[in-house]
Design an enzyme around this catalytic site. Structure first.
Site, mmCIF file in Angstrom:
data_model
loop_
_atom_site.group_PDB
_atom_site.id
_atom_site.type_symbol
_atom_site.label_atom_id
_atom_site.label_comp_id
_atom_site.label_asym_id
_atom_site.label_seq_id
_atom_site.Cartn_x
_atom_site.Cartn_y
_atom_site.Cartn_z
ATOM 1 N N SER A 49 2.591 -1.547 10.599
ATOM 2 C CA SER A 49 1.755 -0.684 9.760
ATOM 3 C C SER A 49 0.506 -0.193 10.500
ATOM 4 O O SER A 49 -0.174 0.716 10.031
ATOM 5 C CB SER A 49 1.349 -1.411 8.477
ATOM 6 O OG SER A 49 2.501 -1.748 7.747
ATOM 7 N N GLY A 223 4.830 -0.409 5.760
ATOM 8 C CA GLY A 223 5.092 0.610 6.782
ATOM 9 C C GLY A 223 3.855 1.431 7.063
ATOM 10 O O GLY A 223 2.921 1.463 6.260
ATOM 11 N N GLY A 225 1.286 4.758 8.091
ATOM 12 C CA GLY A 225 1.025 6.165 7.801
ATOM 13 C C GLY A 225 1.088 6.524 6.335
ATOM 14 O O GLY A 225 1.032 5.670 5.443
ATOM 15 N N CYS A 251 3.198 -3.384 -0.179
ATOM 16 C CA CYS A 251 2.316 -2.432 0.507
ATOM 17 C C CYS A 251 2.871 -1.006 0.490
ATOM 18 O O CYS A 251 2.786 -0.358 -0.543
ATOM 19 C CB CYS A 251 1.984 -2.922 1.905
ATOM 20 S SG CYS A 251 0.359 -2.344 2.411
ATOM 21 N N GLN A 255 3.543 1.675 -2.808
ATOM 22 C CA GLN A 255 3.232 3.104 -2.891
ATOM 23 C C GLN A 255 4.499 3.921 -3.160
ATOM 24 O O GLN A 255 4.479 4.884 -3.933
ATOM 25 C CB GLN A 255 2.542 3.542 -1.594
ATOM 26 C CG GLN A 255 1.203 2.821 -1.392
ATOM 27 C CD GLN A 255 0.659 2.922 0.022
ATOM 28 O OE1 GLN A 255 1.185 3.640 0.872
ATOM 29 N NE2 GLN A 255 -0.418 2.204 0.288
ATOM 30 N N GLY A 295 -4.322 1.829 3.963
ATOM 31 C CA GLY A 295 -5.306 2.909 3.895
ATOM 32 C C GLY A 295 -5.132 3.767 2.653
ATOM 33 O O GLY A 295 -6.010 4.555 2.313
ATOM 34 N N HIS A 335 -0.296 -8.489 0.862
ATOM 35 C CA HIS A 335 0.806 -9.082 1.629
ATOM 36 C C HIS A 335 1.055 -10.540 1.268
ATOM 37 O O HIS A 335 0.426 -11.434 1.839
ATOM 38 C CB HIS A 335 0.513 -8.966 3.133
ATOM 39 C CG HIS A 335 0.636 -7.561 3.610
ATOM 40 N ND1 HIS A 335 1.840 -7.020 4.015
ATOM 41 C CD2 HIS A 335 -0.279 -6.564 3.710
ATOM 42 C CE1 HIS A 335 1.660 -5.760 4.354
ATOM 43 N NE2 HIS A 335 0.389 -5.454 4.176
ATOM 44 N N GLU A 337 3.412 -12.290 2.162
ATOM 45 C CA GLU A 337 3.938 -12.981 3.354
ATOM 46 C C GLU A 337 2.807 -13.337 4.315
ATOM 47 O O GLU A 337 3.057 -14.010 5.327
ATOM 48 C CB GLU A 337 4.997 -12.119 4.048
ATOM 49 C CG GLU A 337 4.494 -11.035 5.005
ATOM 50 C CD GLU A 337 3.866 -9.829 4.309
ATOM 51 O OE1 GLU A 337 3.787 -9.832 3.067
ATOM 52 O OE2 GLU A 337 3.436 -8.893 5.001
HETATM 53 N N1 LIG Z 1 0.855 -2.176 5.308
HETATM 54 C C1 LIG Z 1 1.356 -1.094 4.707
HETATM 55 O O1 LIG Z 1 2.507 -1.047 4.274
HETATM 56 C C2 LIG Z 1 0.466 0.120 4.667
HETATM 57 C C3 LIG Z 1 0.977 1.246 3.807
HETATM 58 C C4 LIG Z 1 0.368 2.592 4.175
HETATM 59 N N2 LIG Z 1 0.699 2.969 5.505
HETATM 60 C C5 LIG Z 1 -1.142 2.526 4.009
HETATM 61 O O2 LIG Z 1 -1.855 2.537 4.966
HETATM 62 O O3 LIG Z 1 -1.629 2.448 2.909
#
Ligand SMILES: NC(=O)CC[C@H](N)C(=O)O
Length: 356
Positions: A49, A223, A225, A251, A255, A295, A335, A337
């Site tokens: 990420s 993930g 971005g 995460c 979204q 972010g 998270h 995990e």
């Molecule tokens: N750790 C993540 O999955 C981040 C999700 C997304 N890229 C964000 O920055 O919000």
């Protein structure tokens, strides 16, 4: 020995921080973000990420416990969160040349050089963090005094999930219950956690149409971005949501589930990255301390009546999770995990397995 040249961190607002180099001798650019955890650089640097970002660690002494060996079982590393370092650069206050730890096999400097990632030390990371908190996350670059300039790179100008997701299906066969894991840039500790629950994991690329697989549950990973690049995942999720097989997201997974549910996602001013982010379970006084790296956030006011906010961040009241009113669909922005960070919310993996 490390490069130790005079280098500068330049921000897009024109601010310049003078420092010295360690790690790879290379100029770099990316989005400058900060993480407030005291430990966890092996995990954070390999967290997909962070792809395309230049990471500032606010803890002032970094490197003193070295870097572990990259031992792997079935492609899953013991101590890292993926196969490689994902940050474009690392910013620290003091780089500790000495290291000591039971599982350290090399220094942070050696590891950064092996992976061709530059570091800069001698930066007032408290001041830098104050700037990022006041003005918001910014593009930046690490440049050498004695070389030509390089352009800024905006990681959000491309689909980073496609860069870090697996390219073909990977199966981890263990137990009877089958879980499809949609890989948007999965952290290895998510796979370790799910495998420890004796599941048959089928890890698929982010844009794979998994509707042909006869699964018991669906997992959507973290993930890098903007979630706006993952329209294909959102479409596949929407179809899955017409049924009632359990869905759990973390995460980016939070979204994408929110987008599939019709809600909006927006970019936070400077994000949440650290190991002590407090969240409250909506409608209760139960709080947890969580590990975070994001972010973007879900605007839970845009959720329709079938969905409820699940958790709320206690620092800024932003959304930290959503759940469906009647179906077994839920996701969290933090998270469970950990890796690195507190394991207080690890129980979500058991909650998910119980639903299968
Ligand atoms: N750790 C993540 O999955 C981040 C999700 C997304 N890229 C964000 O920055 O919000």
């Amino acid at each position: 020995m490390y490069t130790d040249k005079a280098v500068r961190l330049v921000l897009e607002n024109g601010m310049v921080f003078q420092g010295r180099s360690f790690g790879a001798e290379k100029m770099t650019s990316g989005e400058v973000v900060f993480n407030t955890a005291m430990v966890g650089y092996p995990e954070n640097l390999t967290d997909p990420s962070y792809e395309g970002q230049i990471l500032t660690l606010t803890y002032p002494i970094i490197g003193n416990y070295g870097v572990p060996a990259n031992n792997q079982v079935d492609g899953i590393s013991d101590f890292f969160e993926s196969e490689r370092i994902h940050v474009n650069g690392l910013i620290v206050q003091e780089y500790s040349r000495e290291y000591s730890h039971w599982n350290a096999v090399k220094s942070l400097d050696e590891w950064l050089r092996e992976e061709n990632v530059p570091g800069i030390y001698g930066i007032d990371t408290r001041m830098l963090t104050k700037v990022l908190r006041e003005k918001g996350s910014m593009l930046g670059k690490i440049v050498y005094d004695d070389a030509d300039d390089i352009p800024y790179y905006d990681p959000e100008s491309e689909n980073l999930v496609d860069k870090v997701s697996c390219k073909q299906i990977i199966e981890y066969k263990q137990g009877e219950k089958k879980v499809v894991l949609v890989d948007c840039g999965v952290k290895h500790n998510i796979i370790r956690q799910l495998l420890s629950k004796n599941l048959h994991l089928i890890r698929v690329p982010w844009d794979y149409d998994f509707s042909g697989i006869d699964y018991d549950g669906l997992f959507i990973t973290n993930g890098p971005g903007s979630p706006d690049y993952c329209g294909a995942t959102v479409e596949h999720l929407r179809k899955a949501m017409a049924g009632d097989k359990p869905i759990f997201g973390i995460c980016m997974g939070n979204q994408l589930l929110a987008k599939a549910a019709g809600a909006k996602v927006y970019k936070l001013k400077y994000g949440h990255r650290g190991a002590n982010q407090p969240v409250r379970k909506a409608g209760t006084n139960t709080c947890y301390v969580t590990s975070q790296n994001h972010g973007y956030a879900v605007d839970d006011k845009t959720l329709d009546g079938d969905w409820l906010p699940y958790f709320v961040n206690m620092n800024d009241a932003t959304n930290e999770g959503i759940r469906h009113l009647s179906k077994p669909f839920f996701s969290v922005q933090f998270h469970p995990e950990a890796a690195a960070g507190p394991t207080d919310t690890e129980f979500f993996f058991d909650d998910f397995v119980k639903l299968l």
